[in-house]
Design a protein around this motif. Sequence first.
Motif, PDB file in Angstrom:
ATOM      1  N   PRO A  43       0.833  -1.206   0.000  1.00  0.00           N
ATOM      2  CA  PRO A  43       0.000   0.000   0.000  1.00  0.00           C
ATOM      3  C   PRO A  43       0.863   1.249   0.000  1.00  0.00           C
ATOM      4  CG  PRO A  43      -0.050  -1.088   2.144  1.00  0.00           C
ATOM      5  CD  PRO A  43       0.638  -2.018   1.216  1.00  0.00           C
ATOM      6  N   PRO A  44       0.373   2.335  -0.620  1.00  0.00           N
ATOM      7  CA  PRO A  44       1.191   3.547  -0.754  1.00  0.00           C
ATOM      8  C   PRO A  44       1.683   4.115   0.572  1.00  0.00           C
ATOM      9  CG  PRO A  44      -0.740   3.671  -2.166  1.00  0.00           C
ATOM     10  CD  PRO A  44      -0.920   2.466  -1.294  1.00  0.00           C
ATOM     11  N   GLU A  45       0.874   3.958   1.658  1.00  0.00           N
ATOM     12  CA  GLU A  45       1.288   4.570   2.924  1.00  0.00           C
ATOM     13  C   GLU A  45       2.573   3.956   3.477  1.00  0.00           C
ATOM     14  OE1 GLU A  45      -1.742   1.362   3.894  1.00  0.00           O
ATOM     15  OE2 GLU A  45      -1.695   3.095   2.577  1.00  0.00           O
ATOM     16  N   ARG A  46       2.977   2.810   2.978  1.00  0.00           N
ATOM     17  CA  ARG A  46       4.232   2.220   3.444  1.00  0.00           C
ATOM     18  C   ARG A  46       5.438   3.047   2.999  1.00  0.00           C
ATOM     19  NH1 ARG A  46       5.399  -3.989   3.134  1.00  0.00           N
ATOM     20  NH2 ARG A  46       7.118  -3.164   4.380  1.00  0.00           N
ATOM     21  N   ALA A  47       5.229   3.969   2.068  1.00  0.00           N
ATOM     22  CA  ALA A  47       6.329   4.841   1.660  1.00  0.00           C
ATOM     23  C   ALA A  47       6.848   5.652   2.837  1.00  0.00           C
ATOM     24  CB  ALA A  47       5.881   5.766   0.540  1.00  0.00           C
ATOM     25  N   ALA A  48       6.014   5.835   3.875  1.00  0.00           N
ATOM     26  CA  ALA A  48       6.467   6.551   5.059  1.00  0.00           C
ATOM     27  C   ALA A  48       7.661   5.859   5.702  1.00  0.00           C
ATOM     28  CB  ALA A  48       5.325   6.679   6.073  1.00  0.00           C
ATOM     29  N   GLU A  49       7.783   4.541   5.477  1.00  0.00           N
ATOM     30  CA  GLU A  49       8.875   3.801   6.100  1.00  0.00           C
ATOM     31  C   GLU A  49      10.238   4.259   5.589  1.00  0.00           C
ATOM     32  OE1 GLU A  49       8.168  -0.404   5.759  1.00  0.00           O
ATOM     33  OE2 GLU A  49       6.025  -0.145   6.109  1.00  0.00           O
ATOM     34  N   PHE A  50      10.315   4.681   4.325  1.00  0.00           N
ATOM     35  CA  PHE A  50      11.593   5.145   3.796  1.00  0.00           C
ATOM     36  C   PHE A  50      12.119   6.322   4.608  1.00  0.00           C
ATOM     37  CE2 PHE A  50      10.222   2.739   0.111  1.00  0.00           C
ATOM     38  CZ  PHE A  50      11.413   2.210  -0.362  1.00  0.00           C
ATOM     39  N   GLU A  51      11.197   7.233   4.960  1.00  0.00           N
ATOM     40  CA  GLU A  51      11.605   8.395   5.744  1.00  0.00           C
ATOM     41  C   GLU A  51      11.762   8.035   7.220  1.00  0.00           C
ATOM     42  OE1 GLU A  51      10.528  13.011   5.409  1.00  0.00           O
ATOM     43  OE2 GLU A  51       8.849  11.779   6.036  1.00  0.00           O
ATOM     44  N   ASP A  52      10.839   7.239   7.746  1.00  0.00           N
ATOM     45  CA  ASP A  52      10.891   6.886   9.165  1.00  0.00           C
ATOM     46  C   ASP A  52      12.164   6.128   9.513  1.00  0.00           C
ATOM     47  OD1 ASP A  52       8.493   8.112   9.493  1.00  0.00           O
ATOM     48  OD2 ASP A  52       7.317   6.291   9.795  1.00  0.00           O
ATOM     49  N   LEU A  53      12.576   5.221   8.638  1.00  0.00           N
ATOM     50  CA  LEU A  53      13.766   4.423   8.905  1.00  0.00           C
ATOM     51  C   LEU A  53      15.056   5.207   8.677  1.00  0.00           C
ATOM     52  CD1 LEU A  53      12.760   0.989   7.343  1.00  0.00           C
ATOM     53  CD2 LEU A  53      12.836   1.612   9.753  1.00  0.00           C
ATOM     54  N   GLY A  54      14.961   6.387   8.068  1.00  0.00           N
ATOM     55  CA  GLY A  54      16.136   7.201   7.818  1.00  0.00           C
ATOM     56  C   GLY A  54      16.782   6.954   6.470  1.00  0.00           C
ATOM     57  N   LEU A  55      16.095   6.234   5.568  1.00  0.00           N
ATOM     58  CA  LEU A  55      16.694   5.889   4.283  1.00  0.00           C
ATOM     59  C   LEU A  55      16.788   7.080   3.337  1.00  0.00           C
ATOM     60  CD1 LEU A  55      14.986   2.439   3.605  1.00  0.00           C
ATOM     61  CD2 LEU A  55      17.097   2.926   4.844  1.00  0.00           C
ATOM     62  N   THR A  56      15.997   8.128   3.565  1.00  0.00           N
ATOM     63  CA  THR A  56      16.011   9.272   2.648  1.00  0.00           C
ATOM     64  C   THR A  56      17.077  10.291   3.018  1.00  0.00           C
ATOM     65  OG1 THR A  56      14.341  10.478   3.944  1.00  0.00           O
ATOM     66  CG2 THR A  56      13.547   9.019   2.197  1.00  0.00           C
ATOM     67  N   ARG A  57      17.835  10.062   4.071  1.00  0.00           N
ATOM     68  CA  ARG A  57      18.880  11.000   4.482  1.00  0.00           C
ATOM     69  C   ARG A  57      20.254  10.411   4.163  1.00  0.00           C
ATOM     70  NH1 ARG A  57      15.538  10.982   9.028  1.00  0.00           N
ATOM     71  NH2 ARG A  57      17.049   9.777  10.219  1.00  0.00           N
ATOM     72  N   ALA A  58      21.058  11.141   3.394  1.00  0.00           N
ATOM     73  CA  ALA A  58      22.411  10.699   3.095  1.00  0.00           C
ATOM     74  C   ALA A  58      23.277  10.843   4.345  1.00  0.00           C
ATOM     75  CB  ALA A  58      22.998  11.532   1.955  1.00  0.00           C
ATOM     76  N   PRO A  59      24.225   9.933   4.569  1.00  0.00           N
ATOM     77  CA  PRO A  59      25.047  10.006   5.784  1.00  0.00           C
ATOM     78  C   PRO A  59      25.966  11.225   5.775  1.00  0.00           C
ATOM     79  CG  PRO A  59      25.881   8.306   4.302  1.00  0.00           C
ATOM     80  CD  PRO A  59      24.573   8.770   3.723  1.00  0.00           C
ATOM     81  N   GLU A  60      26.041  11.912   6.899  1.00  0.00           N
ATOM     82  CA  GLU A  60      26.953  13.035   7.086  1.00  0.00           C
ATOM     83  C   GLU A  60      28.043  12.571   8.042  1.00  0.00           C
ATOM     84  OE1 GLU A  60      26.885  15.815   5.552  1.00  0.00           O
ATOM     85  OE2 GLU A  60      24.855  16.023   4.741  1.00  0.00           O
ATOM     86  N   ILE A  61      29.189  12.197   7.499  1.00  0.00           N
ATOM     87  CA  ILE A  61      30.198  11.556   8.339  1.00  0.00           C
ATOM     88  C   ILE A  61      31.514  12.329   8.385  1.00  0.00           C
ATOM     89  CG2 ILE A  61      29.270   9.226   8.216  1.00  0.00           C
ATOM     90  CD1 ILE A  61      32.042  10.241   5.929  1.00  0.00           C
ATOM     91  N   SER A  62      31.613  13.456   7.688  1.00  0.00           N
ATOM     92  CA  SER A  62      32.841  14.232   7.646  1.00  0.00           C
ATOM     93  C   SER A  62      32.647  15.569   8.329  1.00  0.00           C
ATOM     94  CB  SER A  62      33.285  14.456   6.195  1.00  0.00           C
ATOM     95  OG  SER A  62      34.321  15.400   6.119  1.00  0.00           O
ATOM     96  N   ALA A  63      33.475  15.874   9.338  1.00  0.00           N
ATOM     97  CA  ALA A  63      33.375  17.148  10.031  1.00  0.00           C
ATOM     98  C   ALA A  63      33.726  18.301   9.091  1.00  0.00           C
ATOM     99  CB  ALA A  63      34.281  17.157  11.260  1.00  0.00           C
ATOM    100  N   ARG A  64      34.776  18.111   8.309  1.00  0.00           N
ATOM    101  CA  ARG A  64      35.133  19.171   7.368  1.00  0.00           C
ATOM    102  C   ARG A  64      34.053  19.323   6.299  1.00  0.00           C
ATOM    103  NH1 ARG A  64      39.506  19.559   2.627  1.00  0.00           N
ATOM    104  NH2 ARG A  64      39.628  21.829   2.486  1.00  0.00           N
ATOM    105  N   GLY A  65      33.553  18.193   5.793  1.00  0.00           N
ATOM    106  CA  GLY A  65      32.513  18.252   4.782  1.00  0.00           C
ATOM    107  C   GLY A  65      31.241  18.890   5.294  1.00  0.00           C
ATOM    108  N   ALA A  66      30.868  18.588   6.545  1.00  0.00           N
ATOM    109  CA  ALA A  66      29.661  19.183   7.111  1.00  0.00           C
ATOM    110  C   ALA A  66      29.833  20.676   7.320  1.00  0.00           C
ATOM    111  CB  ALA A  66      29.318  18.503   8.435  1.00  0.00           C
ATOM    112  N   GLY A  67      31.009  21.103   7.792  1.00  0.00           N
ATOM    113  CA  GLY A  67      31.237  22.526   8.009  1.00  0.00           C
ATOM    114  C   GLY A  67      31.302  23.313   6.716  1.00  0.00           C
ATOM    115  N   LEU A  68      31.942  22.734   5.690  1.00  0.00           N
ATOM    116  CA  LEU A  68      32.056  23.388   4.387  1.00  0.00           C
ATOM    117  C   LEU A  68      30.801  23.188   3.551  1.00  0.00           C
ATOM    118  CD1 LEU A  68      33.986  24.969   2.552  1.00  0.00           C
ATOM    119  CD2 LEU A  68      34.962  22.782   1.831  1.00  0.00           C
ATOM    120  N   SER A  69      29.991  22.202   3.911  1.00  0.00           N
ATOM    121  CA  SER A  69      28.748  21.815   3.237  1.00  0.00           C
ATOM    122  C   SER A  69      29.020  21.049   1.947  1.00  0.00           C
ATOM    123  CB  SER A  69      27.863  23.029   2.965  1.00  0.00           C
ATOM    124  OG  SER A  69      26.581  22.623   2.559  1.00  0.00           O
ATOM    125  N   GLY A  70      29.859  21.560   1.062  1.00  0.00           N
ATOM    126  CA  GLY A  70      30.227  20.841  -0.149  1.00  0.00           C
ATOM    127  C   GLY A  70      31.435  19.958   0.109  1.00  0.00           C
TER     128      GLY A  70
END
Length: 443
Positions: free
Chosen positions: A37-64
């Motif tokens: 069912p379409p409402e299961r699409a909420a699981e992609f966001e709920d589980l955190g699958l739609t967020r790319a990992p932010e693992i670099s301090a320099r990358g996070a501070g510089l953004s790019g």
Amino acid sequence: MQLHTEQRPCGSWRLAACVLALCLAGAQHARAQAPPPPERAAEFEDLGLTRAPEISARGAGLSGFVATTTDVTALINNPSLLCRIKQRTPMLGLSHESSEIVTTYTGISTGLSSDRSGLQFMGASAAIPVFQGSLVPAVAVYRAIVSDLDIAYESAQPAESRTDAFRLQQAGTTYAFVAGFGIDLASVISAGVSLSALEGGYQSLRQTHTHSEASPAAVDEYVVDDIDGDLDGFVARIGVILYAHRHVHIAINVVTPTVVNSTTNQTRETTKVTENSTGTTTRETTSSSAEYLVPYRIDGGVALPCGDWLIALEAGACDWTQAAIDGQRMRLQNGNAVLGRTVDYRAGVEWTAPEWPLRLRTGVARLPFAPDYLQANRIDNDRMEAVATESAPLRYSFGAGIMLRESIVIDASFTLTHGERSTQSFSETRNGSQVLIEGSYWF
């Protein structure tokens, strides 16, 4: 008088039985392959699958980060940038994250927050001289998927003479074990590849309360779902960087489709209480499994170094309309995709002090939500509503890096994120912050 009997061929009965068996098997297969069912699409966001990992301090501070990473986190940001590492380099990163979700239903607002601290990244690399340049292998473990939710709301359903209350508390972390390498193909171009294996899980507690003004007496129904889920999967990354000019570096990083397998054990406790009567409670335990397909992602960026200054520009795209659960895409009956295409933009600037081993950086990023439709009521899953208005999350970042004793590098970043969205029946505001600290030792 003779009785004549007609003998029918046995083969026709066998053929009919085979046809019937095939029909039944086909029906069962069709039910098994029925799209989720379409409402299961909420699981992609709920589980955190739609967020790319932010693992670099320099990358996070510089953004790019796709064209600017100079440490072991290049395994994830862009494996080709591992070639910038010319020494053996162990690295460790820790983070603290805070989030707040404010949900408004029928004029009633509920705001809940959560905090999380832990290991963000740990890895090491070693440069190996070869004929045309450097071959740099690296290994690491990083926090790939984070689910951290605390959502609550109340809503009235006048047409059905009932009121609903809902709360979802969910937390979990999935780590990735990654190995890869970068190699210089020529003096002006480098390439790299990495492969990550995912392993982790989450715990979820869903609580609903439905009050119905039924005749002859009101009925209250309480449902508590206790869910324990395990996640595993794999993903690969391929990166290239071209040093087109000493002031222009162009980079591309491609993330292959990610396959995430989920196995859950769920215990549901349902209690019904009729006014002025004794209630009843039932408990049911079930197990299920599903395969999530996260679409491929591509990031492209430009680094513009000029003296003491560095400018980073970046854009990334992911076609979430191709996301699927058990091979089935998330679409409404009219064919519209529940998840949409996203394009995010990042930009930042970094300044290196000419007389001190110090770098200061700042950046901004626009990170849109993936869902085009939202689940209007998580209690009975009665409808999906199109997102009417949306303020894509904006993330502002600040960071600094310092070198100690010419061999120890410490980077730190602080980010703030804010985004809003609303449908016909509810609105939601999400705020988040992250502090990321990383240290590496060059020898």
